[in-house]
Enzyme design. Structure first.
Site, PDB file in Angstrom:
ATOM      1  N   CYS A  11     -13.039   3.466  11.943  1.00 42.10           N
ATOM      2  CA  CYS A  11     -11.659   3.461  11.438  1.00 42.10           C
ATOM      3  C   CYS A  11     -10.718   4.266  12.331  1.00 42.10           C
ATOM      4  O   CYS A  11      -9.506   4.280  12.096  1.00 42.10           O
ATOM      5  CB  CYS A  11     -11.624   3.992  10.019  1.00 42.10           C
ATOM      6  SG  CYS A  11     -12.787   3.128   8.953  1.00 42.10           S
ATOM      7  N   ILE A  46      -9.225  -3.241   1.429  1.00 43.31           N
ATOM      8  CA  ILE A  46      -9.618  -4.118   2.540  1.00 43.31           C
ATOM      9  C   ILE A  46      -8.343  -4.873   2.945  1.00 43.31           C
ATOM     10  O   ILE A  46      -7.686  -5.472   2.090  1.00 43.31           O
ATOM     11  CB  ILE A  46     -10.682  -5.133   2.054  1.00 43.31           C
ATOM     12  CG1 ILE A  46     -11.916  -4.418   1.499  1.00 43.31           C
ATOM     13  CG2 ILE A  46     -11.030  -6.141   3.142  1.00 43.31           C
ATOM     14  CD1 ILE A  46     -12.833  -3.834   2.510  1.00 43.31           C
ATOM     15  N   LYS A 102      -3.804   4.131   1.633  1.00 46.91           N
ATOM     16  CA  LYS A 102      -3.956   3.813   0.206  1.00 46.91           C
ATOM     17  C   LYS A 102      -3.064   2.662  -0.249  1.00 46.91           C
ATOM     18  O   LYS A 102      -3.527   1.730  -0.895  1.00 46.91           O
ATOM     19  CB  LYS A 102      -3.633   5.081  -0.605  1.00 46.91           C
ATOM     20  CG  LYS A 102      -3.603   4.898  -2.102  1.00 46.91           C
ATOM     21  CD  LYS A 102      -4.990   4.582  -2.615  1.00 46.91           C
ATOM     22  CE  LYS A 102      -4.967   3.877  -3.953  1.00 46.91           C
ATOM     23  NZ  LYS A 102      -4.707   2.425  -3.827  1.00 46.91           N
ATOM     24  N   HIS A 162      -5.274  -0.699   4.946  1.00 49.88           N
ATOM     25  CA  HIS A 162      -6.149  -0.090   5.952  1.00 49.88           C
ATOM     26  C   HIS A 162      -6.922  -1.156   6.730  1.00 49.88           C
ATOM     27  O   HIS A 162      -8.117  -1.329   6.544  1.00 49.88           O
ATOM     28  CB  HIS A 162      -7.100   0.894   5.244  1.00 49.88           C
ATOM     29  CG  HIS A 162      -8.011   1.657   6.154  1.00 49.88           C
ATOM     30  ND1 HIS A 162      -7.715   1.938   7.474  1.00 49.88           N
ATOM     31  CD2 HIS A 162      -9.235   2.229   5.927  1.00 49.88           C
ATOM     32  CE1 HIS A 162      -8.709   2.626   8.014  1.00 49.88           C
ATOM     33  NE2 HIS A 162      -9.643   2.806   7.109  1.00 49.88           N
TER      34      HIS A 162
END
Lengths: 390, 390
Positions: free
Chosen positions: A88, A214, A333, A337
């Protein structure tokens, strides 16, 4: 070492983009950032792209060349293009490698982009792909997923410091309130603490509204040597520091799972390089993959003492108007992401803020901003400090 | 831009290493290169690792952090570690990013490594994973694998220039003869032209002995600023040029499939940067993933006119004692092709040659060498020129 500036930015919409392919979204972000900078393809010396797992999500590796090709930069211009991966934190590292390209003098105008298309597979395939960011032989093989790993961090933080589920929920409430003001956000929906606490439990104590989603999305930046930045824009944003650090990939090998030592080390290096401290930072985009991650990060980045992150959040100090506004983009959030894109999107948001073009979510007198991007449960952390002043 | 030198090298054994895990081999290569350089962990400012597809081969992404961790560089030292991917050119690009790290002044002592563990999956899974280096939506989805793509290149080269199967076989015979002299080689076996021509056909006109194998292996280099290289070694090897270029990812989009325009562009940039030409190169490691690829590469790198590569090979000009000795390591063909490691292994071999420690395969008076690493069917090419002289 040459100074480096950001001269162009672009985010695609973040979300479940079933009408857009992997290729569509990176071209949209890349071309958009070139338009924002007023740069033509002929001027570009290099592309860097953060992408965690094209192989697992869209059965495509060799992402760098693919992007150069579909952006029209391969066939005649032969622009070098490099994929960078650190789970990430892939986007943050793509930015860092792009900075090195310019700082070294090897390249002048470069594009730093990030892309991930995660919704073309089922959520169980996506979870398995993401679990490849943890230690497969010690964590993944035992069935640990990231919600499970961060739940352990949360449970320990609650135990050691009295952090509450309500305080974690406040992170989500704040970030959703800003996501609502960000036109690219995946979730433009106001939520309450009660909504979070009554949402389904994913990994105790983390509810689904404690978790980032997701997401499909792409983001892009154009970088140039600081000396020529004003040729392209009246509002260049300068790179004051780029710092990266590693830690053990498994949670069980850490001295203290509530502290991401990689974040602490990267922040320390970044502050030293910029000759600045936490009190000099006006706006922050940090890695809130789970609400507890934002609480740990504000501590590890030095904005508040260890253990005080929950109270600091509850007191509104991380909101606009507080001591240090955090995640005005909506964060991972609410904004979403797309793992490879996140580190680039964070920098795009800081540039929006420093240019004064963040609209309703604008932080007043924002002069210096910080981005913080994490890979896995903290085995990689990368911190950038950006400023309106060189 | 700071000059950069290579001060340490190490290859693991290449082959089917069923007794060694992914982690074992990268630690062996990394630690070996530090020992060769006489460098301690505390001195390292960064790691770069080329890896094509940990996700598909060993279900592990976030390879950079994993390597830092298992090499003992993460927990207390927090050494930044970055994975770079460009299919089979991943290693070459890891070297390039490591050079940028040092040249920029951001880092001093860095490790550039490459690793791939390919034999832990079945060969059909490996073929599918490798096909992710091609354009999945135009090539992979049609069932094209790399032997098929390179077979089309071979067929066209035969048609346009009269290149023969015997000439292609000569590439394999030569490279096996050197692989026999290289203690790390996967295939230490002398073969004849007749052996190649009578071996099973994989994709007409390519026999299995025209193809490089599936391989496990890792390679590592230690880099330092040229100014301090003599502190560590009496025989530093200097980076004279690092150049990279992209081309269309699909073969059908090229103007001429027998020419890898990315190789031509990268070579041109590298020669300009080093202020050298093909005739200045004493020894070459190039990307012979298939025998036809070596023939195209000696043409595209400028060692011989387009179309003359087959005859040049047949005449022995690419053998030790010929005009330009090529692939003294045994090349991808005989030494093996752990895809992420190959670009680093090529540089290790050139350093062996320039140090004069290549044993029976030593090229006399080797002063300047070139490495050429290709991703996919030529969408990425990276060329480095290395020299004993700064």
């Amino acid at each position: 070492m040459r100074d480096v500036a950001i001269i162009g930015i672009k985010n695609t919409k973040f979300g479940e983009m079933w009408d857009n392919s992997f290729r569509d979204i990176f071209v949209e972000a890349g071309v958009g950032s070139l338009e924002d900078a007023g740069v033509s393809g002929e001027e570009i010396d290099g592309l860097y792209v953060g992408n965690m797992s094209g192989g697992q999500f869209v059965e495509q590796e060799h992402i760098g060349a693919l992007i150069a090709d579909y952006s029209g930069l391969a066939k005649n211009l032969h622009v070098p293009s490099t994929r960078v991966e650190a789970a990430c934190a892939s986007g943050g590292l793509a930015l860092r490698q792009a900075i090195f390209g310019v700082a070294s003098g090897y390249q002048d105008i470069v594009v730093a982009a990030g892309v991930e298309k995660m919704t073309d597979v089922s959520s169980s395939v996506a979870s398995a792909a993401l679990a490849a960011a943890s230690d497969r032989e010690w964590e993944g093989i035992m069935g640990a997923t990231f919600p499970g790993l961060y739940a352990m961090i949360a449970r320990m933080h609650m135990h050691m410091y009295g952090t509450t589920s309500e305080q974690m929920a406040e992170v989500a409430v704040k970030n959703h309130s800003y996501g609502l003001m960000n036109p690219i956000s995946q979730y433009r929906k106001k939520i309450t603490v009660e909504d979070v606490l009554s949402s389904i439990m994913v990994a105790d104590p983390l509810h689904i509204l404690d978790c980032s989603p997701i997401t499909d999305g792409a983001s892009s930046l154009v970088l140039a040597p600081a000396d020529v930045a004003h040729k392209y824009t009246d509002t260049p944003v300068y790179i004051k520091a780029s710092a990266q650090a590693s830690d053990t990939i498994s949670l069980h090998d850490r001295r203290d799972i509530t502290t991401l030592d990689a974040t602490v080390a990267a922040a320390k290096r970044a502050y030293e390089m910029a000759n600045l401290g936490p009190s000099d930072i006006d706006v922050v985009e940090l890695h809130d993959c789970f609400t507890i991650a934002e609480i740990c990060a504000i501590e590890d980045l030095g904005f508040v003492e260890k253990g005080e992150g929950g109270r600091f959040t509850e007191d509104g100090e991380t909101a606009i108007g507080g001591k240090v506004p955090v995640n005005t983009s909506g964060g991972l959030k609410s904004c979403g992401h797309p793992v490879g894109a996140t580190g680039i999107k964070q920098a795009v948001e800081i540039v929006h803020q420093l240019r004064g073009e963040a609209g309703k979510r604008q932080v007043q007198r924002a002069n210096t901003g910080l981005t913080h991007n994490v890979g896995g449960s903290g085995a990689t952390a990368v911190v950038h400090i950006l400023s309106r002043e060189r």
